[in-house]
Write a protein that holds these residues in place. Sequence first.
Motif, PDB file in Angstrom:
ATOM      1  N   LEU A  89      41.647   8.510   8.741  1.00 52.61           N
ATOM      2  CA  LEU A  89      41.226   7.279   8.074  1.00 52.61           C
ATOM      3  C   LEU A  89      41.201   6.098   9.050  1.00 52.61           C
ATOM      4  CD1 LEU A  89      43.197   7.725   4.730  1.00 52.61           C
ATOM      5  CD2 LEU A  89      40.702   7.826   5.028  1.00 52.61           C
ATOM      6  N   LEU A  90      42.133   6.076   9.986  1.00 49.44           N
ATOM      7  CA  LEU A  90      42.124   5.017  11.003  1.00 49.44           C
ATOM      8  C   LEU A  90      40.865   5.092  11.854  1.00 49.44           C
ATOM      9  CD1 LEU A  90      45.851   5.178  12.138  1.00 49.44           C
ATOM     10  CD2 LEU A  90      44.754   3.204  11.064  1.00 49.44           C
ATOM     11  N   ARG A  91      40.443   6.311  12.174  1.00 47.40           N
ATOM     12  CA  ARG A  91      39.264   6.489  13.016  1.00 47.40           C
ATOM     13  C   ARG A  91      37.960   6.249  12.252  1.00 47.40           C
ATOM     14  NH1 ARG A  91      40.314   9.576  17.804  1.00 47.40           N
ATOM     15  NH2 ARG A  91      41.430   8.025  19.052  1.00 47.40           N
ATOM     16  N   ASP A  92      37.924   6.704  10.993  1.00 47.03           N
ATOM     17  CA  ASP A  92      36.652   6.749  10.270  1.00 47.03           C
ATOM     18  C   ASP A  92      36.409   5.566   9.349  1.00 47.03           C
ATOM     19  OD1 ASP A  92      36.336   9.151  11.530  1.00 47.03           O
ATOM     20  OD2 ASP A  92      36.775  10.386   9.772  1.00 47.03           O
ATOM     21  N   PRO A 118      49.625   2.741  14.910  1.00 47.38           N
ATOM     22  CA  PRO A 118      48.337   2.942  14.240  1.00 47.38           C
ATOM     23  C   PRO A 118      47.246   1.998  14.742  1.00 47.38           C
ATOM     24  CG  PRO A 118      50.113   2.993  12.641  1.00 47.38           C
ATOM     25  CD  PRO A 118      50.726   2.561  13.934  1.00 47.38           C
ATOM     26  N   GLY A 119      47.604   0.719  14.981  1.00 53.13           N
ATOM     27  CA  GLY A 119      46.608  -0.233  15.448  1.00 53.13           C
ATOM     28  C   GLY A 119      46.049   0.132  16.806  1.00 53.13           C
ATOM     29  N   ARG A 120      46.914   0.560  17.713  1.00 52.23           N
ATOM     30  CA  ARG A 120      46.445   0.953  19.041  1.00 52.23           C
ATOM     31  C   ARG A 120      45.620   2.235  18.976  1.00 52.23           C
ATOM     32  NH1 ARG A 120      50.321   1.903  24.349  1.00 52.23           N
ATOM     33  NH2 ARG A 120      48.630   2.370  25.827  1.00 52.23           N
ATOM     34  N   PHE A 121      46.056   3.172  18.116  1.00 49.43           N
ATOM     35  CA  PHE A 121      45.297   4.408  17.942  1.00 49.43           C
ATOM     36  C   PHE A 121      43.883   4.105  17.457  1.00 49.43           C
ATOM     37  CE2 PHE A 121      43.776   7.924  15.355  1.00 49.43           C
ATOM     38  CZ  PHE A 121      44.029   9.027  16.160  1.00 49.43           C
ATOM     39  N   ARG A 122      43.764   3.169  16.528  1.00 45.69           N
ATOM     40  CA  ARG A 122      42.458   2.825  15.969  1.00 45.69           C
ATOM     41  C   ARG A 122      41.527   2.250  17.032  1.00 45.69           C
ATOM     42  NH1 ARG A 122      42.442  -0.249  10.371  1.00 45.69           N
ATOM     43  NH2 ARG A 122      41.341   1.561   9.492  1.00 45.69           N
ATOM     44  N   LEU A 123      42.077   1.571  18.016  1.00 42.57           N
ATOM     45  CA  LEU A 123      41.261   0.942  19.051  1.00 42.57           C
ATOM     46  C   LEU A 123      40.848   1.908  20.160  1.00 42.57           C
ATOM     47  CD1 LEU A 123      43.154  -2.456  19.454  1.00 42.57           C
ATOM     48  CD2 LEU A 123      40.958  -2.059  18.309  1.00 42.57           C
ATOM     49  N   GLN A 124      41.495   3.074  20.230  1.00 39.38           N
ATOM     50  CA  GLN A 124      41.147   4.024  21.281  1.00 39.38           C
ATOM     51  C   GLN A 124      39.766   4.601  21.032  1.00 39.38           C
ATOM     52  OE1 GLN A 124      44.373   6.832  21.128  1.00 39.38           O
ATOM     53  NE2 GLN A 124      45.659   5.642  22.511  1.00 39.38           N
ATOM     54  N   PRO A 125      38.988   4.852  22.104  1.00 44.08           N
ATOM     55  CA  PRO A 125      37.640   5.401  21.931  1.00 44.08           C
ATOM     56  C   PRO A 125      37.694   6.789  21.331  1.00 44.08           C
ATOM     57  CG  PRO A 125      38.286   5.448  24.242  1.00 44.08           C
ATOM     58  CD  PRO A 125      39.327   4.644  23.523  1.00 44.08           C
TER      59      PRO A 125
END
Length: 309
Positions: A250-253, A285-292
């Motif tokens: 969900l963080l990615r999509d 979670p916030g940093r994970f979401r920003l990763q390409p």
Amino acid sequence: MDLLSAVIRTVRVGSASGRVIKQPMSSGIKLPAFKGTGFHIILHGDCWLITENEEPVALKPGDVVLTSSGGEHSLSPFPCALDALPALVPGTDSPPGPYAFEFVCGAYRLEHGQSSPYLRALADLIVVSPDYDRHPEMRALVDLLGADLSGARTGTGATLPALLDLILVHVLREWSEQNDMGEWPRTDDPRIDAALQAIHDNPQRPWTVQRLSETAGLSRTAFSRRFAAAVGQPPMSYLISWRLSRGAQLLRDTDAPLASIARRVGYATEFAFAGAFRREYGVSPGRFRLQPATSCLADGVSAESADAR
């Protein structure tokens, strides 16, 4: 239960990468172990799959090597020892021809967390020979992936994950059919399948071992024992892993707020979710979401953070 879709959602949280590799007549290439799931598809020429403990396997055009858990292996124009071949160097062009064989790679690299327990339960390297006459869509997908990776093209960041998903689904379906696996992946225990279905469909529910055992129609002790035997980990460990994997997806999509994602995967507060996520993935979670989400490597195109597998 459609656990195959769940498996694809799990690997999708990794970073998608791909590359077309042309290998000269004189040498093969070693592909080091990596954390994640991927595949190679032979486009032209014949070669051999080399592993440390198994006999070399002959590959022909169209054959697929599925690396379910990213194990070390080599592809070579001739049988040889695994360590006799040079390792693939990230971001380099293919050496000058003539070429013995050409193959396309696709992978989801997991920087954090673990791959699906169902993939980890498979043999680390699986060779599949798809029936392209029966499934012409598979050939079309391979052609699309090869074309997309053969040069720097706009939109590859969107097309690559979609093509990887579709190819992985087709390869796993084909392997399942060829090995008479039925509705793979599944457990051999329908009562445990019922509990897994409940977890996958409703991760937000306040599940306990007792409630899951009631869903399975078993005593708590019998359920815990049978679940661990079928899945490879205790019920609550699997529940946490699935919740966080779903949260990562969900963080990615999506652009959903962290508090909303936390509730959707069974955490009362975003702080509880963030703490559990950091323990599992090693990053907030916030940093994970920003990763390409993608790292495309075609011939002549390099990216610093990818392994080019």
